[in-house]
Design a protein around this motif. Sequence first.
Motif, PDB file in Angstrom:
ATOM      1  N   ILE A 119     -19.559 -55.769  32.050  1.00 11.32           N
ATOM      2  CA  ILE A 119     -21.381 -56.016  32.091  1.00 11.32           C
ATOM      3  C   ILE A 119     -21.371 -57.510  32.416  1.00 11.32           C
ATOM      4  O   ILE A 119     -22.151 -57.624  33.478  1.00 11.32           O
ATOM      5  CB  ILE A 119     -21.755 -55.810  30.871  1.00 11.32           C
ATOM      6  N   THR A 120     -20.660 -58.485  32.132  1.00 10.95           N
ATOM      7  CA  THR A 120     -20.845 -59.959  32.593  1.00 10.95           C
ATOM      8  C   THR A 120     -20.470 -60.085  33.963  1.00 10.95           C
ATOM      9  O   THR A 120     -21.300 -60.730  34.720  1.00 10.95           O
ATOM     10  CB  THR A 120     -19.928 -60.811  31.559  1.00 10.95           C
ATOM     11  N   LYS A 121     -19.276 -59.448  34.070  1.00 11.41           N
ATOM     12  CA  LYS A 121     -19.004 -59.656  35.731  1.00 11.41           C
ATOM     13  C   LYS A 121     -19.940 -59.311  36.705  1.00 11.41           C
ATOM     14  O   LYS A 121     -20.133 -60.175  37.752  1.00 11.41           O
ATOM     15  CB  LYS A 121     -17.609 -59.041  35.896  1.00 11.41           C
ATOM     16  N   ILE A 122     -20.324 -57.973  36.256  1.00  7.97           N
ATOM     17  CA  ILE A 122     -21.522 -57.509  37.309  1.00  7.97           C
ATOM     18  C   ILE A 122     -22.799 -58.244  37.157  1.00  7.97           C
ATOM     19  O   ILE A 122     -23.484 -58.725  38.266  1.00  7.97           O
ATOM     20  CB  ILE A 122     -21.601 -55.877  36.958  1.00  7.97           C
ATOM     21  N   HIS A 123     -23.440 -58.606  36.119  1.00  3.34           N
ATOM     22  CA  HIS A 123     -24.383 -59.513  36.073  1.00  3.34           C
ATOM     23  C   HIS A 123     -24.300 -60.870  36.689  1.00  3.34           C
ATOM     24  O   HIS A 123     -25.059 -61.269  37.575  1.00  3.34           O
ATOM     25  CB  HIS A 123     -24.647 -59.990  34.593  1.00  3.34           C
ATOM     26  N   GLU A 124     -23.179 -61.404  36.650  1.00  6.69           N
ATOM     27  CA  GLU A 124     -22.796 -62.839  37.296  1.00  6.69           C
ATOM     28  C   GLU A 124     -23.022 -62.476  38.754  1.00  6.69           C
ATOM     29  O   GLU A 124     -23.265 -63.336  39.705  1.00  6.69           O
ATOM     30  CB  GLU A 124     -21.626 -63.339  36.990  1.00  6.69           C
ATOM     31  N   ARG A 125     -22.292 -61.481  39.270  1.00  2.00           N
ATOM     32  CA  ARG A 125     -22.215 -61.093  40.757  1.00  2.00           C
ATOM     33  C   ARG A 125     -23.453 -60.650  41.254  1.00  2.00           C
ATOM     34  O   ARG A 125     -24.032 -61.256  42.530  1.00  2.00           O
ATOM     35  CB  ARG A 125     -21.295 -60.290  41.116  1.00  2.00           C
ATOM     36  N   ALA A 126     -24.320 -59.957  40.568  1.00  2.00           N
ATOM     37  CA  ALA A 126     -25.696 -59.574  40.889  1.00  2.00           C
ATOM     38  C   ALA A 126     -26.670 -60.695  41.042  1.00  2.00           C
ATOM     39  O   ALA A 126     -27.603 -60.467  41.924  1.00  2.00           O
ATOM     40  CB  ALA A 126     -26.200 -58.503  39.957  1.00  2.00           C
ATOM     41  N   ILE A 127     -26.732 -61.592  40.414  1.00  2.00           N
ATOM     42  CA  ILE A 127     -27.483 -62.984  40.505  1.00  2.00           C
ATOM     43  C   ILE A 127     -27.549 -63.401  41.871  1.00  2.00           C
ATOM     44  O   ILE A 127     -28.453 -63.868  42.404  1.00  2.00           O
ATOM     45  CB  ILE A 127     -27.055 -64.069  39.440  1.00  2.00           C
ATOM     46  N   HIS A 128     -26.311 -63.498  42.484  1.00  2.00           N
ATOM     47  CA  HIS A 128     -26.110 -64.075  43.910  1.00  2.00           C
ATOM     48  C   HIS A 128     -26.970 -62.968  44.739  1.00  2.00           C
ATOM     49  O   HIS A 128     -26.450 -61.659  44.628  1.00  2.00           O
ATOM     50  CB  HIS A 128     -24.821 -64.146  44.529  1.00  2.00           C
ATOM     51  N   PRO A 129     -27.817 -63.278  45.463  1.00  2.00           N
ATOM     52  CA  PRO A 129     -28.616 -62.294  46.025  1.00  2.00           C
ATOM     53  C   PRO A 129     -28.360 -61.642  47.364  1.00  2.00           C
ATOM     54  O   PRO A 129     -29.044 -60.912  47.934  1.00  2.00           O
ATOM     55  CB  PRO A 129     -30.006 -63.040  46.487  1.00  2.00           C
ATOM     56  N   ILE A 130     -27.139 -61.850  47.824  1.00  2.00           N
ATOM     57  CA  ILE A 130     -26.496 -61.389  49.053  1.00  2.00           C
ATOM     58  C   ILE A 130     -25.366 -60.220  48.763  1.00  2.00           C
ATOM     59  O   ILE A 130     -24.527 -60.629  48.176  1.00  2.00           O
ATOM     60  CB  ILE A 130     -26.314 -62.249  49.938  1.00  2.00           C
ATOM     61  N   TYR A 131     -25.493 -59.034  49.196  1.00  2.00           N
ATOM     62  CA  TYR A 131     -24.595 -57.942  48.749  1.00  2.00           C
ATOM     63  C   TYR A 131     -24.132 -57.330  50.032  1.00  2.00           C
ATOM     64  O   TYR A 131     -24.110 -56.008  50.371  1.00  2.00           O
ATOM     65  CB  TYR A 131     -25.354 -56.987  48.061  1.00  2.00           C
ATOM     66  N   GLY A 132     -23.498 -58.330  51.029  1.00  2.00           N
ATOM     67  CA  GLY A 132     -22.861 -57.971  52.342  1.00  2.00           C
ATOM     68  C   GLY A 132     -21.617 -57.064  51.936  1.00  2.00           C
ATOM     69  O   GLY A 132     -21.113 -57.121  50.732  1.00  2.00           O
ATOM     70  N   TYR A 133     -20.834 -57.114  53.197  1.00  2.00           N
ATOM     71  CA  TYR A 133     -19.767 -56.261  52.861  1.00  2.00           C
ATOM     72  C   TYR A 133     -18.701 -57.137  52.162  1.00  2.00           C
ATOM     73  O   TYR A 133     -18.594 -58.513  52.488  1.00  2.00           O
ATOM     74  CB  TYR A 133     -18.936 -56.050  54.452  1.00  2.00           C
ATOM     75  N   ASN A 134     -17.658 -56.762  51.434  1.00  2.00           N
ATOM     76  CA  ASN A 134     -16.910 -57.291  50.376  1.00  2.00           C
ATOM     77  C   ASN A 134     -15.242 -57.528  50.800  1.00  2.00           C
ATOM     78  O   ASN A 134     -14.965 -56.208  51.497  1.00  2.00           O
ATOM     79  CB  ASN A 134     -17.019 -57.165  49.098  1.00  2.00           C
ATOM     80  N   THR A 135     -14.689 -58.130  50.639  1.00  2.00           N
ATOM     81  CA  THR A 135     -13.231 -57.748  50.575  1.00  2.00           C
ATOM     82  C   THR A 135     -12.567 -57.663  49.572  1.00  2.00           C
ATOM     83  O   THR A 135     -13.021 -57.380  48.284  1.00  2.00           O
ATOM     84  CB  THR A 135     -12.482 -59.317  50.969  1.00  2.00           C
TER      85      THR A 135
END
Length: 401
Positions: free
Chosen positions: A53-69
Amino acid sequence: MTRTNTKFDFDAIIPRHATGSVKWDGLARVFGSEDLLPLWVADMDFPSPEAVITKIHERAIHPIYGYNTQESSLYQSIIEWVKRRHGWEIEKDWILFAPGVVPSIILSILALSEPGDGIIIQPPVYPPFFASIKDNEREVVENPLVFKDGRYEIDFEDLEGKLSNHKNKLLILCSPHNPVGRVWREEELKKIYELCQEYKVDVLSDEIHNDLVFDRHKHTVFASLGTPVCKESVTFMAASKTFNVAGLNFSYIIVPCKRRRALIERWMQRLHMNRNNLFGVLATEVAYQEGDAWLDALLAYLEKNADTLVEFVRERLPNVKVIKPEGTYLAWLDFRAYFTDAKELEKFLVHTAKVGLNPGKNFGSQGAGFARINFATQRSVLLEGLTRIEKALKLKTARND
Ligand SMILES: Cc1ncc(COP(=O)(O)O)c(C=O)c1O
């Protein structure tokens, strides 16, 4: 092994209505009624581990959800998890990523068989196995499980007959088995392995439930039976069932054979399926790095639910039969003493008992008169569901008297 359950609270009820949940919000669409207690589709009513849950929250805060590696740390977490939890050593090159196990099975069918080929499955079994074969112009070949000495077993004589038919090119193994809850013993898997080697049939081993195995039982990875590895197999795994992240659409395929891997990768490219869900990747990595204690506690809770279910059925639903599952969080309820007609059973569960269970007939003709219950919920919810069935059966018996 003793498992403690003090740090994690699986009894807390977290409402799931209006979260876009298939299990809770899809009731009207699937069962024609909203007023049901949902004990069906295979996800859990428990929150994922805190680290996820924490990991997802942390990443979700960054507002850009482009292609990932996919970073090497993801590969590493998978390699270590599979070794730590299942004693199987795999190489990074063997791993392919996918948006789910069912699409991966379909890819493998397309890559490793031709239209018209027979593909063996062991019903009653997970319904998409049938569709994955039929929808891709292959033929379903059934090697039904047999009920013997209080548990489901493989009919090896029948299996050998089917394997020896050169038209049949693949066997899809469900290990652990959904819906009957068997965790196949090493001896059973070895027999399958030897027969498949003899008749040159590849095995697609769906091991999505591999981590959900109760005390006294041990999951054996089918591919690990080869020396050193079974190259004629493809293994499907995911963190999705284990850590309740199925909505994040991420899984992986382990293909030790270079030629088979290339064939599967070619189909992936054709379908542009080599992209993965950003959050699914993150959840898998962190769950595999930090989720052991949570999983051990979950297993203890689930096994207690399985015991509660079996005890309830034996004491209060005496004509319904159930076998304690060895793994998964699914149990296979036999209502045939009450219902000869599958439709009548469905109507009864929805309209009289007001519970949403998966109709057994969806798992193959062998499932008529059965229903699959998902017990990955709070114990109080499970008991509420079982009590509803008990009351409804009493009503039915009273009406028949
Ligand atoms: C045996 C089996 N395979 C695959 C799946 C679904 O996998 P996915 O959602 O990754 O396609 C399930 C879900 O219940 C399952 O029980």
